[in-house]
Design an enzyme around this catalytic site. Structure first.
Site, PDB file in Angstrom:
ATOM      1  N   LYS A 110      72.713  61.041  62.937  1.00 44.37           N
ATOM      2  CA  LYS A 110      73.142  59.959  62.041  1.00 44.37           C
ATOM      3  C   LYS A 110      74.161  60.534  61.074  1.00 44.37           C
ATOM      4  O   LYS A 110      74.144  61.727  60.781  1.00 44.37           O
ATOM      5  CB  LYS A 110      71.947  59.410  61.252  1.00 44.37           C
ATOM      6  CG  LYS A 110      72.165  58.010  60.713  1.00 44.37           C
ATOM      7  CD  LYS A 110      72.000  56.992  61.815  1.00 44.37           C
ATOM      8  CE  LYS A 110      72.237  55.582  61.329  1.00 44.37           C
ATOM      9  NZ  LYS A 110      71.895  54.622  62.404  1.00 44.37           N
TER      10      LYS A 110
HETATM   11  P1  NAD Z   1      76.748  45.127  58.945  1.00 47.28           P
HETATM   12  O1  NAD Z   1      77.378  45.889  57.858  1.00 47.28           O
HETATM   13  O2  NAD Z   1      77.582  44.548  60.040  1.00 47.28           O
HETATM   14  O3  NAD Z   1      75.893  43.887  58.342  1.00 47.28           O
HETATM   15  C1  NAD Z   1      74.917  44.078  57.361  1.00 47.28           C
HETATM   16  C2  NAD Z   1      74.528  42.726  56.795  1.00 47.28           C
HETATM   17  O4  NAD Z   1      73.488  42.917  55.821  1.00 47.28           O
HETATM   18  C3  NAD Z   1      75.665  42.030  56.050  1.00 47.28           C
HETATM   19  O5  NAD Z   1      75.541  40.620  56.206  1.00 47.28           O
HETATM   20  C4  NAD Z   1      75.424  42.419  54.581  1.00 47.28           C
HETATM   21  O6  NAD Z   1      75.957  41.484  53.684  1.00 47.28           O
HETATM   22  C5  NAD Z   1      73.899  42.388  54.556  1.00 47.28           C
HETATM   23  N1  NAD Z   1      73.336  43.224  53.501  1.00 47.28           N
HETATM   24  C6  NAD Z   1      73.762  44.451  53.081  1.00 47.28           C
HETATM   25  N2  NAD Z   1      72.978  44.884  52.070  1.00 47.28           N
HETATM   26  C7  NAD Z   1      72.030  43.929  51.878  1.00 47.28           C
HETATM   27  C8  NAD Z   1      70.921  43.806  50.999  1.00 47.28           C
HETATM   28  N3  NAD Z   1      70.647  44.765  50.107  1.00 47.28           N
HETATM   29  N4  NAD Z   1      70.171  42.670  51.067  1.00 47.28           N
HETATM   30  C9  NAD Z   1      70.451  41.706  51.985  1.00 47.28           C
HETATM   31  N5  NAD Z   1      71.479  41.766  52.847  1.00 47.28           N
HETATM   32  C10 NAD Z   1      72.252  42.879  52.792  1.00 47.28           C
HETATM   33  O7  NAD Z   1      75.604  46.109  59.541  1.00 47.28           O
HETATM   34  P2  NAD Z   1      74.881  46.010  60.946  1.00 47.28           P
HETATM   35  O8  NAD Z   1      75.613  46.863  61.905  1.00 47.28           O
HETATM   36  O9  NAD Z   1      74.614  44.581  61.254  1.00 47.28           O
HETATM   37  O10 NAD Z   1      73.514  46.770  60.629  1.00 47.28           O
HETATM   38  C11 NAD Z   1      72.429  46.117  60.014  1.00 47.28           C
HETATM   39  C12 NAD Z   1      71.165  46.932  60.245  1.00 47.28           C
HETATM   40  O11 NAD Z   1      70.944  47.090  61.660  1.00 47.28           O
HETATM   41  C13 NAD Z   1      71.196  48.334  59.671  1.00 47.28           C
HETATM   42  O12 NAD Z   1      69.892  48.688  59.229  1.00 47.28           O
HETATM   43  C14 NAD Z   1      71.552  49.196  60.870  1.00 47.28           C
HETATM   44  O13 NAD Z   1      71.077  50.533  60.743  1.00 47.28           O
HETATM   45  C15 NAD Z   1      70.811  48.460  61.966  1.00 47.28           C
HETATM   46  N6  NAD Z   1      71.343  48.709  63.315  1.00 47.28           N
HETATM   47  C16 NAD Z   1      72.646  48.454  63.620  1.00 47.28           C
HETATM   48  C17 NAD Z   1      73.083  48.652  64.916  1.00 47.28           C
HETATM   49  C18 NAD Z   1      74.494  48.308  65.349  1.00 47.28           C
HETATM   50  O14 NAD Z   1      74.771  48.381  66.545  1.00 47.28           O
HETATM   51  N7  NAD Z   1      75.383  47.897  64.460  1.00 47.28           N
HETATM   52  C19 NAD Z   1      72.217  49.152  65.890  1.00 47.28           C
HETATM   53  C20 NAD Z   1      70.883  49.391  65.539  1.00 47.28           C
HETATM   54  C21 NAD Z   1      70.468  49.167  64.251  1.00 47.28           C
END
Ligand code: NAD
Length: 420
Positions: A110
């Site tokens: 990570k």
């Molecule tokens: P992103 O940045 O595209 O979206 C994150 C979303 O969460 C946005 O809508 C943002 O406004 C919101 N957000 C941020 N902080 C917040 C808070 N404190 N309270 C409420 N909403 C909040 O990110 P993502 O890629 O969608 O990732 C989201 C989660 O999924 C993370 O935990 C990440 O580790 C996990 N994840 C992502 C992937 C991937 O392929 N992108 C894969 C596995 C896990």
């Protein structure tokens, strides 16, 4: 001094306690268990960036490789104000279990930079990304460690990383990152992969519980890459998405939100807040609204000892990494809530990243329909394995998933032995 202190954070304590519990259940060799409690290597870098106001600001960044027993490491890059060594180390450990559970030839890694990406200009984010990449360059490579997007980063971030790495090699190296734009070697379906994987897993969960997915009421926290795609696909498949949120707050309509119109509102305004015809509420209130399925898809520790007793959902599908604390896990388990754990539920992203990496190495690209069919098969198979293991051992889905992931990493360590 306890050696784990260096990596201490809420999420790291959670990850360690999960590993320790599973190690006891698996009766893991204590020598291998001890090795799995620490990252293989961790790099901390300072990243000076010339900001638009003419000042140079220094950001702190990290890249952590947890285990390399199964192959090169794989893991996202996160830009967020909460990033620290403890958080990144915990997420690297979770990636080891996730890749092993899904049968991918990768160890866990990570990366992250402590910053507020939404308050930075595009130029500032580009300079941050390029300098971060230069600082960690010895840690990454197509057969060494392959970053991907995560919270606060996207396809553009990956294109800058790939370009920076390629410039130091004197040639184009698409395999150094996944989640790239299609034009520079990205994969069809990668952007949707994590959200799509959640939907596939939910179909399997509903079937295993003797239920139908269409018609279920769904609440989604986070409307980014993961939450936005999951909400859109569930809505398209006939679920009623009653509430969603982002960092600015939440919106709610008991009769259901039109996700296509909501996406247009987000594209125009930058947030779900203010969507016509919906009530506004806070992120904390949103989590406690009545629904069948709750998808936390934003940040860690959202379901905790304070609110777990008031969560109304019967199924929690963990889109985010680490959204449920161990205390909340226990409360939800006692209340009969089915929690589909992060390392299974959100694994669609790393699965299609693996497909992207393989396509890049072969310079041969697959159709989106082939990718979604293979993703569906892997997600459904993994869910069934975890569901059956949970039944067999009388444990919850998280413990069953971790048992399988940890066992595979431990077996690889055992087979390879201890160098020198
Ligand atoms: P992103 O940045 O595209 O979206 C994150 C979303 O969460 C946005 O809508 C943002 O406004 C919101 N957000 C941020 N902080 C917040 C808070 N404190 N309270 C409420 N909403 C909040 O990110 P993502 O890629 O969608 O990732 C989201 C989660 O999924 C993370 O935990 C990440 O580790 C996990 N994840 C992502 C992937 C991937 O392929 N992108 C894969 C596995 C896990």
């Amino acid at each position: 001094m306890d050696k784990t202190t260096l990596f201490d954070s809420d999420l790291h304590r959670t990850a360690l306690s999960q590993l320790d519990t599973v190690a006891r259940r698996l009766q893991l060799d204590p020598n291998i268990h001890e090795r799995l409690r620490y990252p293989r290597r961790a790099l901390v870098v300072s990243i000076p960036v010339l900001m638009d106001n003419g000042r140079t600001e220094v950001f702190i960044g990290y890249r952590v490789h947890h285990s390399t027993a199964l192959g090169p490491t794989k893991g996202g890059l996160r830009y967020d104000v909460s990033v620290d060594l403890g958080e990144v180390s915990a997420l690297a450990m979770l990636m080891s279990w996730k890749c092993a559970l899904m049968g991918l030839p990768y160890g866990g890694a990570k990366g992250g930079v402590r910053c507020s990406p939404r308050e930075m200009s595009g130029r500032e984010r580009e300079h941050l990304t390029r300098r971060y990449t230069a600082e960690i360059i010895l840690m990454i490579g197509p057969d060494l460690d392959i970053p991907a997007p995560d919270l606060g980063t996207d396809e553009q971030t990956m294109a800058w990383m790939m370009d920076t790495y390629s410039m130091t090699q004197g040639k184009s190296v698409p395999g150094v990152v996944t989640g790239k734009p299609l034009i520079v070697g990205g994969s069809a379906g990668r952007r949707e992969a994590t959200g799509r994987g959640i939907v596939y897993v939910l179909y399997q969960a509903a079937k295993s519980l003797g239920q139908e997915l269409p018609g279920k009421k769904v609440v989604v926290q986070g409307f980014g890459n993961v939450g936005g795609v999951a909400a859109r696909m569930l809505w398209r498949d006939g679920c009623v998405v009653t509430g969603v949120s982002d960092f600015k707050g939440g919106i709610w309509n008991g009769a259901g939100l039109d996700i296509r119109q909501l996406q247009a509102h987000v594209d125009a305004s930058g947030s779900v807040v203010g969507f016509p015809g919906a009530e506004s509420l806070s992120n904390a209130e949103l989590l406690e609204q009545p629904c069948d399925i709750l998808i936390p898809a934003a940040v860690a520790s959202q379901l905790n000892g304070d609110n777990a007793a008031r969560i109304k959902a019967r199924i929690v599908a963990e889109g985010a990494n680490g959204p449920t604390t161990p205390e909340a896990d226990q409360i939800l388990r006692d209340r009969g809530v089915t929690v589909i754990p992060d390392i299974l539920c959100n694994a669609g992203g790393v699965v299609v990243s693996y497909f992207e990496w393989v396509q890049g190495l072969q310079y041969y690209f697959w159709k989106e329909s082939e990718i979604t069919a293979r993703l569906q098969e892997l997600m459904a198979r993994a869910f069934t394995r975890v569901w059956n293991a949970a039944r067999k051992h009388g444990v919850d889905l998280r413990t069953a998933a971790l048992m399988e992931g940890v066992r595979r990493v431990a077996d690889a360590h055992k087979a390879r032995g201890l160098y020198p």
